[in-house]
Motif scaffolding. Sequence first.
Motif, PDB file in Angstrom:
ATOM      1  N   PHE A   1       0.819  -1.217   0.000  1.00 45.57           N
ATOM      2  CA  PHE A   1       0.000   0.000   0.000  1.00 45.57           C
ATOM      3  C   PHE A   1       0.853   1.268   0.000  1.00 45.57           C
ATOM      4  CE2 PHE A   1      -3.366  -2.912   1.602  1.00 45.57           C
ATOM      5  CZ  PHE A   1      -4.333  -2.615   0.647  1.00 45.57           C
ATOM      6  N   GLY A   2       2.094   1.178   0.450  1.00 44.54           N
ATOM      7  CA  GLY A   2       2.987   2.323   0.376  1.00 44.54           C
ATOM      8  C   GLY A   2       3.655   2.467  -0.975  1.00 44.54           C
ATOM      9  N   ALA A   3       3.899   1.335  -1.645  1.00 45.74           N
ATOM     10  CA  ALA A   3       4.572   1.382  -2.944  1.00 45.74           C
ATOM     11  C   ALA A   3       3.727   2.088  -3.998  1.00 45.74           C
ATOM     12  CB  ALA A   3       4.907  -0.034  -3.405  1.00 45.74           C
ATOM     13  N   LEU A   4       2.414   1.927  -3.911  1.00 52.62           N
ATOM     14  CA  LEU A   4       1.553   2.544  -4.930  1.00 52.62           C
ATOM     15  C   LEU A   4       1.647   4.068  -4.928  1.00 52.62           C
ATOM     16  CD1 LEU A   4      -1.571   0.208  -4.654  1.00 52.62           C
ATOM     17  CD2 LEU A   4      -0.013   0.398  -6.596  1.00 52.62           C
ATOM     18  N   PRO A   5       1.453   4.755  -3.783  1.00 50.26           N
ATOM     19  CA  PRO A   5       1.635   6.217  -3.823  1.00 50.26           C
ATOM     20  C   PRO A   5       3.066   6.630  -4.090  1.00 50.26           C
ATOM     21  CG  PRO A   5       1.164   5.470  -1.576  1.00 50.26           C
ATOM     22  CD  PRO A   5       0.906   4.316  -2.487  1.00 50.26           C
ATOM     23  N   ALA A   6       4.050   5.821  -3.671  1.00 51.47           N
ATOM     24  CA  ALA A   6       5.449   6.151  -3.981  1.00 51.47           C
ATOM     25  C   ALA A   6       5.670   6.108  -5.480  1.00 51.47           C
ATOM     26  CB  ALA A   6       6.383   5.172  -3.268  1.00 51.47           C
ATOM     27  N   ARG A   7       5.119   5.090  -6.146  1.00 53.44           N
ATOM     28  CA  ARG A   7       5.260   4.985  -7.597  1.00 53.44           C
ATOM     29  C   ARG A   7       4.565   6.141  -8.299  1.00 53.44           C
ATOM     30  NH1 ARG A   7       3.168  -0.083 -11.336  1.00 53.44           N
ATOM     31  NH2 ARG A   7       1.201   0.443 -10.317  1.00 53.44           N
TER      32      ARG A   7
ATOM     33  N   ARG B   1      17.492  -1.119  -0.095  1.00 55.41           N
ATOM     34  CA  ARG B   1      18.487  -0.278  -0.769  1.00 55.41           C
ATOM     35  C   ARG B   1      19.193  -1.037  -1.880  1.00 55.41           C
ATOM     36  NH1 ARG B   1      19.770   1.986   4.822  1.00 55.41           N
ATOM     37  NH2 ARG B   1      18.708   4.016   4.818  1.00 55.41           N
ATOM     38  N   SER B   2      19.315  -2.329  -1.712  1.00 59.18           N
ATOM     39  CA  SER B   2      20.011  -3.116  -2.724  1.00 59.18           C
ATOM     40  C   SER B   2      19.108  -3.536  -3.874  1.00 59.18           C
ATOM     41  CB  SER B   2      20.645  -4.352  -2.089  1.00 59.18           C
ATOM     42  OG  SER B   2      19.649  -5.221  -1.581  1.00 59.18           O
ATOM     43  N   ARG B   3      17.820  -3.817  -3.581  1.00 59.50           N
ATOM     44  CA  ARG B   3      16.910  -4.335  -4.607  1.00 59.50           C
ATOM     45  C   ARG B   3      15.815  -3.363  -5.008  1.00 59.50           C
ATOM     46  NH1 ARG B   3      16.756  -9.424  -6.020  1.00 59.50           N
ATOM     47  NH2 ARG B   3      14.510  -9.402  -6.438  1.00 59.50           N
ATOM     48  N   GLY B   4      15.573  -2.340  -4.178  1.00 62.38           N
ATOM     49  CA  GLY B   4      14.397  -1.516  -4.375  1.00 62.38           C
ATOM     50  C   GLY B   4      13.202  -2.207  -3.751  1.00 62.38           C
ATOM     51  N   LEU B   5      12.111  -1.499  -3.696  1.00 60.12           N
ATOM     52  CA  LEU B   5      10.861  -2.087  -3.201  1.00 60.12           C
ATOM     53  C   LEU B   5      10.141  -2.675  -4.408  1.00 60.12           C
ATOM     54  CD1 LEU B   5       8.857  -2.616  -0.959  1.00 60.12           C
ATOM     55  CD2 LEU B   5       7.989  -0.304  -1.229  1.00 60.12           C
ATOM     56  N   ARG B   6      10.191  -3.991  -4.516  1.00 60.40           N
ATOM     57  CA  ARG B   6       9.723  -4.686  -5.707  1.00 60.40           C
ATOM     58  C   ARG B   6       8.390  -5.373  -5.436  1.00 60.40           C
ATOM     59  NH1 ARG B   6      14.237  -5.159  -9.053  1.00 60.40           N
ATOM     60  NH2 ARG B   6      13.240  -6.789 -10.281  1.00 60.40           N
ATOM     61  N   VAL B   7       7.491  -5.242  -6.392  1.00 59.79           N
ATOM     62  CA  VAL B   7       6.180  -5.881  -6.312  1.00 59.79           C
ATOM     63  C   VAL B   7       6.042  -6.836  -7.490  1.00 59.79           C
ATOM     64  CG1 VAL B   7       3.685  -5.545  -6.341  1.00 59.79           C
ATOM     65  CG2 VAL B   7       5.151  -3.897  -5.135  1.00 59.79           C
TER      66      VAL B   7
ATOM     67  N   GLU C   1       5.665  -7.025 -13.050  1.00 61.25           N
ATOM     68  CA  GLU C   1       6.593  -6.843 -11.941  1.00 61.25           C
ATOM     69  C   GLU C   1       7.119  -5.423 -12.003  1.00 61.25           C
ATOM     70  OE1 GLU C   1      10.887  -8.621 -10.376  1.00 61.25           O
ATOM     71  OE2 GLU C   1       9.520  -9.910 -11.520  1.00 61.25           O
ATOM     72  N   TRP C   2       7.055  -4.721 -10.920  1.00 55.41           N
ATOM     73  CA  TRP C   2       7.501  -3.338 -10.910  1.00 55.41           C
ATOM     74  C   TRP C   2       8.184  -3.007  -9.584  1.00 55.41           C
ATOM     75  CZ3 TRP C   2       4.953  -0.298  -7.184  1.00 55.41           C
ATOM     76  CH2 TRP C   2       3.723  -0.802  -6.712  1.00 55.41           C
ATOM     77  N   SER C   3       8.913  -1.905  -9.564  1.00 61.57           N
ATOM     78  CA  SER C   3       9.637  -1.539  -8.354  1.00 61.57           C
ATOM     79  C   SER C   3       9.738  -0.029  -8.237  1.00 61.57           C
ATOM     80  CB  SER C   3      11.040  -2.162  -8.360  1.00 61.57           C
ATOM     81  OG  SER C   3      11.824  -1.604  -9.391  1.00 61.57           O
ATOM     82  N   VAL C   4      10.002   0.423  -7.035  1.00 58.39           N
ATOM     83  CA  VAL C   4      10.270   1.837  -6.769  1.00 58.39           C
ATOM     84  C   VAL C   4      11.541   1.907  -5.937  1.00 58.39           C
ATOM     85  CG1 VAL C   4       7.841   2.522  -6.865  1.00 58.39           C
ATOM     86  CG2 VAL C   4       8.837   1.847  -4.673  1.00 58.39           C
ATOM     87  N   GLU C   5      12.220   3.040  -6.023  1.00 58.76           N
ATOM     88  CA  GLU C   5      13.371   3.295  -5.153  1.00 58.76           C
ATOM     89  C   GLU C   5      12.843   4.038  -3.940  1.00 58.76           C
ATOM     90  OE1 GLU C   5      16.345   2.092  -5.556  1.00 58.76           O
ATOM     91  OE2 GLU C   5      15.681   1.129  -7.421  1.00 58.76           O
ATOM     92  N   PRO C   6      12.613   3.342  -2.844  1.00 50.99           N
ATOM     93  CA  PRO C   6      11.918   3.965  -1.718  1.00 50.99           C
ATOM     94  C   PRO C   6      12.801   4.911  -0.924  1.00 50.99           C
ATOM     95  CG  PRO C   6      12.591   1.758  -1.123  1.00 50.99           C
ATOM     96  CD  PRO C   6      12.971   1.936  -2.576  1.00 50.99           C
TER      97      PRO C   6
ATOM     98  N   ASP D   1      10.923  -9.525  -1.839  1.00 52.41           N
ATOM     99  CA  ASP D   1       9.982  -8.843  -2.724  1.00 52.41           C
ATOM    100  C   ASP D   1       8.546  -9.152  -2.302  1.00 52.41           C
ATOM    101  OD1 ASP D   1      12.241  -8.112  -4.099  1.00 52.41           O
ATOM    102  OD2 ASP D   1      12.021  -9.676  -5.622  1.00 52.41           O
ATOM    103  N   ILE D   2       7.642  -8.253  -2.629  1.00 53.38           N
ATOM    104  CA  ILE D   2       6.230  -8.428  -2.299  1.00 53.38           C
ATOM    105  C   ILE D   2       5.544  -9.160  -3.445  1.00 53.38           C
ATOM    106  CG2 ILE D   2       4.049  -7.235  -1.826  1.00 53.38           C
ATOM    107  CD1 ILE D   2       5.847  -4.872  -0.800  1.00 53.38           C
ATOM    108  N   VAL D   3       4.941 -10.284  -3.140  1.00 45.94           N
ATOM    109  CA  VAL D   3       4.253 -11.087  -4.148  1.00 45.94           C
ATOM    110  C   VAL D   3       2.761 -10.983  -3.900  1.00 45.94           C
ATOM    111  CG1 VAL D   3       3.975 -13.363  -5.174  1.00 45.94           C
ATOM    112  CG2 VAL D   3       6.201 -12.669  -4.262  1.00 45.94           C
TER     113      VAL D   3
END
Length: 308
Positions: free
Chosen positions: A15-21, A39-45, A51-56, A135-137
């Motif tokens: 739920f945090g990754a969506l507004p961050a993206r 920090r190494s992988r990003g926040l990956r969904v 499959e997508w990710s953000v740099e949180p 990662d979040i699956v």
Amino acid sequence: MRILVVGAGATGGYFGALPARAGQDVTFLVRPHRATVLRSRGLRVVDRDEEWSVEPRLVTADALTGRYDLVLLSVKSTALRQAIEDVAPAVGPGTAVVPMLNGLAHIDALNARFGAGQVLGGVAKVVTTLNDEGDIVRLAPLAQLTIGEQGGGLSPRVEKIRSVLAESGVDVLVSEDVTAAMWHKWVFITTFGAVTSLMRGTVGEVNAEPGGTELGPAVLAEAAAVAAAAGYPVPERETAATLGIVTATGSPMVPSLYRDLVAGRPTEVEHLFGDLVARARALSVATPLLDLATLHLRVHQRRALAGS
């Protein structure tokens, strides 16, 4: 709106990754180990079809400064006390705290620390887990957040929060009786958890055995009776939905509590089950199956904590 997400696990992370993206001002308050992974992988969904990710933007408790407009609190109940202390510097007079825990005991703890006026009710419905890489699956289509004032009704601040999150792609609803919504989710999660943890199997495995399809309805009847006695009867449509899930044949579904159980990790037994059966006693509601599930989980909890 400055948003602080406390916990970047399967629920809070999603739920945090969506507004961050979407470009919102989002910071994740995380433990040092989780910060290293992110920090190494990003926040990956890992979604069902993409499959997508953000740099949180990350912060640990020792470095948290400044006040936030919205705090999304998503931690296990076992970590709640420490999370409250960790997040306290970020909570000012205008901060709205939205917890995404199941059950109700956390509301009392948050009210005591921050005041009931700053704490909203929240219900998260999402089927996600963390894989071995952190990662979040996302395992099922449902991903919905319900928020509302503890005292009921509608308010400008809740509508503002809804608008910001909805514009970011979050499926968010506003409830005029969020306490009832929290009770109804509590009934569902304890029914689901009791069936799978008592039988140590998936929903499909339980229902494949003689008598298996009778267990879910029996547990649900007990949990729903507690909610009704507390003044929050479960609507027929929600009862039917829960019955459909816990009596499904061939279903691989299990709750996160079950995954913790079979992995030998501590569970949220007291927050989810202990609190519910205690309220049942106070309301003179008999809950023999929920009592059995509570005892089973407490025995496991003692072993898990002794080995940790």
